[in-house]
Motif scaffolding. Sequence first.
Motif, PDB file in Angstrom:
ATOM      1  N   VAL A 117       0.846  -1.201   0.000  1.00 32.33           N
ATOM      2  CA  VAL A 117       0.000   0.000   0.000  1.00 32.33           C
ATOM      3  C   VAL A 117       0.879   1.248   0.000  1.00 32.33           C
ATOM      4  CG1 VAL A 117      -1.669   1.347   1.350  1.00 32.33           C
ATOM      5  CG2 VAL A 117      -1.996  -1.117   1.058  1.00 32.33           C
ATOM      6  N   ASP A 118       1.925   1.251   0.811  1.00 32.60           N
ATOM      7  CA  ASP A 118       2.844   2.394   0.835  1.00 32.60           C
ATOM      8  C   ASP A 118       3.473   2.627  -0.532  1.00 32.60           C
ATOM      9  OD1 ASP A 118       2.394   2.983   3.500  1.00 32.60           O
ATOM     10  OD2 ASP A 118       4.204   1.960   4.214  1.00 32.60           O
ATOM     11  N   LYS A 119       3.888   1.535  -1.209  1.00 34.80           N
ATOM     12  CA  LYS A 119       4.482   1.667  -2.547  1.00 34.80           C
ATOM     13  C   LYS A 119       3.472   2.238  -3.529  1.00 34.80           C
ATOM     14  CE  LYS A 119       7.956  -1.972  -2.198  1.00 34.80           C
ATOM     15  NZ  LYS A 119       8.370  -3.307  -2.662  1.00 34.80           N
ATOM     16  N   ASP A 120       2.210   1.765  -3.450  1.00 33.75           N
ATOM     17  CA  ASP A 120       1.161   2.289  -4.334  1.00 33.75           C
ATOM     18  C   ASP A 120       0.974   3.780  -4.133  1.00 33.75           C
ATOM     19  OD1 ASP A 120       0.601  -0.081  -5.628  1.00 33.75           O
ATOM     20  OD2 ASP A 120      -1.120  -0.579  -4.378  1.00 33.75           O
ATOM     21  N   ILE A 121       0.936   4.201  -2.882  1.00 32.54           N
ATOM     22  CA  ILE A 121       0.739   5.618  -2.591  1.00 32.54           C
ATOM     23  C   ILE A 121       1.920   6.433  -3.105  1.00 32.54           C
ATOM     24  CG2 ILE A 121       0.603   7.314  -0.710  1.00 32.54           C
ATOM     25  CD1 ILE A 121      -1.070   5.159   0.807  1.00 32.54           C
ATOM     26  N   GLN A 122       3.142   5.962  -2.833  1.00 32.71           N
ATOM     27  CA  GLN A 122       4.335   6.688  -3.271  1.00 32.71           C
ATOM     28  C   GLN A 122       4.405   6.809  -4.794  1.00 32.71           C
ATOM     29  OE1 GLN A 122       6.373   8.383  -1.296  1.00 32.71           O
ATOM     30  NE2 GLN A 122       5.151   7.708   0.431  1.00 32.71           N
ATOM     31  N   SER A 123       3.900   5.804  -5.515  1.00 31.57           N
ATOM     32  CA  SER A 123       3.939   5.841  -6.982  1.00 31.57           C
ATOM     33  C   SER A 123       2.726   6.555  -7.577  1.00 31.57           C
ATOM     34  CB  SER A 123       4.003   4.421  -7.545  1.00 31.57           C
ATOM     35  OG  SER A 123       2.743   3.767  -7.426  1.00 31.57           O
ATOM     36  N   GLY A 124       1.852   7.070  -6.704  1.00 31.39           N
ATOM     37  CA  GLY A 124       0.631   7.689  -7.221  1.00 31.39           C
ATOM     38  C   GLY A 124      -0.261   6.672  -7.894  1.00 31.39           C
ATOM     39  N   PHE A 125      -0.256   5.452  -7.336  1.00 30.38           N
ATOM     40  CA  PHE A 125      -1.024   4.338  -7.894  1.00 30.38           C
ATOM     41  C   PHE A 125      -0.658   4.137  -9.359  1.00 30.38           C
ATOM     42  CE2 PHE A 125      -3.267   5.851  -4.195  1.00 30.38           C
ATOM     43  CZ  PHE A 125      -3.492   4.685  -3.494  1.00 30.38           C
ATOM     44  N   ASN A 126       0.672   4.054  -9.571  1.00 21.96           N
ATOM     45  CA  ASN A 126       1.252   3.857 -10.917  1.00 21.96           C
ATOM     46  C   ASN A 126       0.810   4.938 -11.898  1.00 21.96           C
ATOM     47  OD1 ASN A 126       2.772   1.552 -10.274  1.00 21.96           O
ATOM     48  ND2 ASN A 126       0.959   0.269 -10.471  1.00 21.96           N
ATOM     49  N   GLY A 127       0.734   6.156 -11.425  1.00 27.13           N
ATOM     50  CA  GLY A 127       0.398   7.291 -12.282  1.00 27.13           C
ATOM     51  C   GLY A 127      -1.087   7.537 -12.444  1.00 27.13           C
ATOM     52  N   GLU A 128      -1.918   6.635 -11.957  1.00 26.93           N
ATOM     53  CA  GLU A 128      -3.363   6.775 -12.116  1.00 26.93           C
ATOM     54  C   GLU A 128      -3.903   7.990 -11.362  1.00 26.93           C
ATOM     55  OE1 GLU A 128      -5.403   5.055 -14.256  1.00 26.93           O
ATOM     56  OE2 GLU A 128      -3.456   4.300 -14.916  1.00 26.93           O
ATOM     57  N   ALA A 129      -3.355   8.266 -10.200  1.00 26.71           N
ATOM     58  CA  ALA A 129      -3.818   9.420  -9.422  1.00 26.71           C
ATOM     59  C   ALA A 129      -3.575  10.707 -10.200  1.00 26.71           C
ATOM     60  CB  ALA A 129      -3.123   9.469  -8.062  1.00 26.71           C
ATOM     61  N   GLN A 130      -2.412  10.828 -10.848  1.00 23.94           N
ATOM     62  CA  GLN A 130      -2.095  12.037 -11.611  1.00 23.94           C
ATOM     63  C   GLN A 130      -3.044  12.203 -12.787  1.00 23.94           C
ATOM     64  OE1 GLN A 130      -0.005  14.364 -10.516  1.00 23.94           O
ATOM     65  NE2 GLN A 130      -0.786  15.616 -12.176  1.00 23.94           N
ATOM     66  N   LYS A 131      -3.433  11.104 -13.434  1.00 22.43           N
ATOM     67  CA  LYS A 131      -4.393  11.172 -14.545  1.00 22.43           C
ATOM     68  C   LYS A 131      -5.731  11.733 -14.064  1.00 22.43           C
ATOM     69  CE  LYS A 131      -2.485   7.228 -17.045  1.00 22.43           C
ATOM     70  NZ  LYS A 131      -2.728   5.832 -17.449  1.00 22.43           N
ATOM     71  N   ILE A 132      -6.184  11.269 -12.911  1.00 24.61           N
ATOM     72  CA  ILE A 132      -7.457  11.741 -12.353  1.00 24.61           C
ATOM     73  C   ILE A 132      -7.352  13.224 -11.998  1.00 24.61           C
ATOM     74  CG2 ILE A 132      -9.042  11.532 -10.378  1.00 24.61           C
ATOM     75  CD1 ILE A 132      -8.272   8.483 -10.395  1.00 24.61           C
ATOM     76  N   ILE A 133      -6.248  13.604 -11.381  1.00 26.03           N
ATOM     77  CA  ILE A 133      -6.044  15.010 -11.001  1.00 26.03           C
ATOM     78  C   ILE A 133      -6.007  15.894 -12.237  1.00 26.03           C
ATOM     79  CG2 ILE A 133      -4.357  16.623 -10.006  1.00 26.03           C
ATOM     80  CD1 ILE A 133      -3.624  14.276  -8.038  1.00 26.03           C
ATOM     81  N   LYS A 149      -7.311  15.318 -15.239  1.00 26.87           N
ATOM     82  CA  LYS A 149      -8.646  15.371 -15.848  1.00 26.87           C
ATOM     83  C   LYS A 149      -9.543  16.336 -15.074  1.00 26.87           C
ATOM     84  CE  LYS A 149     -12.608  12.489 -17.008  1.00 26.87           C
ATOM     85  NZ  LYS A 149     -13.222  11.176 -16.917  1.00 26.87           N
ATOM     86  N   LYS A 150      -9.504  16.262 -13.739  1.00 28.36           N
ATOM     87  CA  LYS A 150     -10.341  17.134 -12.922  1.00 28.36           C
ATOM     88  C   LYS A 150      -9.901  18.577 -13.048  1.00 28.36           C
ATOM     89  CE  LYS A 150     -13.794  17.371 -10.150  1.00 28.36           C
ATOM     90  NZ  LYS A 150     -15.138  17.045 -10.619  1.00 28.36           N
ATOM     91  N   ALA A 151      -8.598  18.828 -13.131  1.00 31.18           N
ATOM     92  CA  ALA A 151      -8.094  20.200 -13.282  1.00 31.18           C
ATOM     93  C   ALA A 151      -8.571  20.802 -14.596  1.00 31.18           C
ATOM     94  CB  ALA A 151      -6.570  20.201 -13.210  1.00 31.18           C
ATOM     95  N   ILE A 152      -8.542  20.023 -15.663  1.00 36.33           N
ATOM     96  CA  ILE A 152      -9.020  20.501 -16.969  1.00 36.33           C
ATOM     97  C   ILE A 152     -10.506  20.829 -16.900  1.00 36.33           C
ATOM     98  CG2 ILE A 152      -9.472  19.782 -19.351  1.00 36.33           C
ATOM     99  CD1 ILE A 152      -6.760  18.226 -19.188  1.00 36.33           C
ATOM    100  N   GLU A 153     -11.290  19.959 -16.231  1.00 32.21           N
ATOM    101  CA  GLU A 153     -12.729  20.218 -16.071  1.00 32.21           C
ATOM    102  C   GLU A 153     -12.976  21.516 -15.289  1.00 32.21           C
ATOM    103  OE1 GLU A 153     -14.627  16.887 -14.157  1.00 32.21           O
ATOM    104  OE2 GLU A 153     -13.967  15.490 -15.714  1.00 32.21           O
ATOM    105  N   LEU A 154     -12.218  21.715 -14.237  1.00 26.41           N
ATOM    106  CA  LEU A 154     -12.398  22.908 -13.392  1.00 26.41           C
ATOM    107  C   LEU A 154     -11.982  24.201 -14.098  1.00 26.41           C
ATOM    108  CD1 LEU A 154     -11.152  21.492  -9.993  1.00 26.41           C
ATOM    109  CD2 LEU A 154     -13.508  22.062 -10.599  1.00 26.41           C
ATOM    110  N   LEU A 155     -10.987  24.097 -14.968  1.00 21.98           N
ATOM    111  CA  LEU A 155     -10.467  25.280 -15.660  1.00 21.98           C
ATOM    112  C   LEU A 155     -11.268  25.656 -16.897  1.00 21.98           C
ATOM    113  CD1 LEU A 155      -6.655  24.605 -15.242  1.00 21.98           C
ATOM    114  CD2 LEU A 155      -8.060  26.256 -13.994  1.00 21.98           C
ATOM    115  N   LYS A 156     -12.140  24.788 -17.362  1.00 24.87           N
ATOM    116  CA  LYS A 156     -12.957  25.088 -18.550  1.00 24.87           C
ATOM    117  C   LYS A 156     -14.095  25.999 -18.213  1.00 24.87           C
ATOM    118  CE  LYS A 156     -12.051  21.205 -21.518  1.00 24.87           C
ATOM    119  NZ  LYS A 156     -12.592  20.142 -22.304  1.00 24.87           N
TER     120      LYS A 156
END
Length: 101
Positions: free
Chosen positions: A76-92, A94-101
């Motif tokens: 679990v610690d490794k998943d968190i440190q890796s941002g869930f293999n980049g998946e967390a960054q993709k979600i962030i 996508k949400k940032a683009i939605e908020l900025l539109k």
Amino acid sequence: YNITDSSQTTGSGDILTLRVNSSTMSDYPGFEIPPYPSYERKPLYADTAFEFMFENGEHGHGRWNMANSTPPETLVDKDIQSGFNGEAQKIIKKKAIELLK
């Protein structure tokens, strides 16, 4: 495996909290048939078994340890440190683009 039934994930601001515990596990009563002559039947409590496996990666303990694996806590610690293999960054992103539109 039923410890996953007790897992909870909550978030607030930039804090993600993951919780899991032994509440859905059962105590192990010990061997009904003594495995060796001086065996004294004692229960293995669920919280102790949980600690051996989740925190230490032990599948059994002492003379009864059948294998060791990477403790789930470490995974679990490794998943968190890796941002869930980049998946967390993709979600962030996508949400940032939605908020900025």
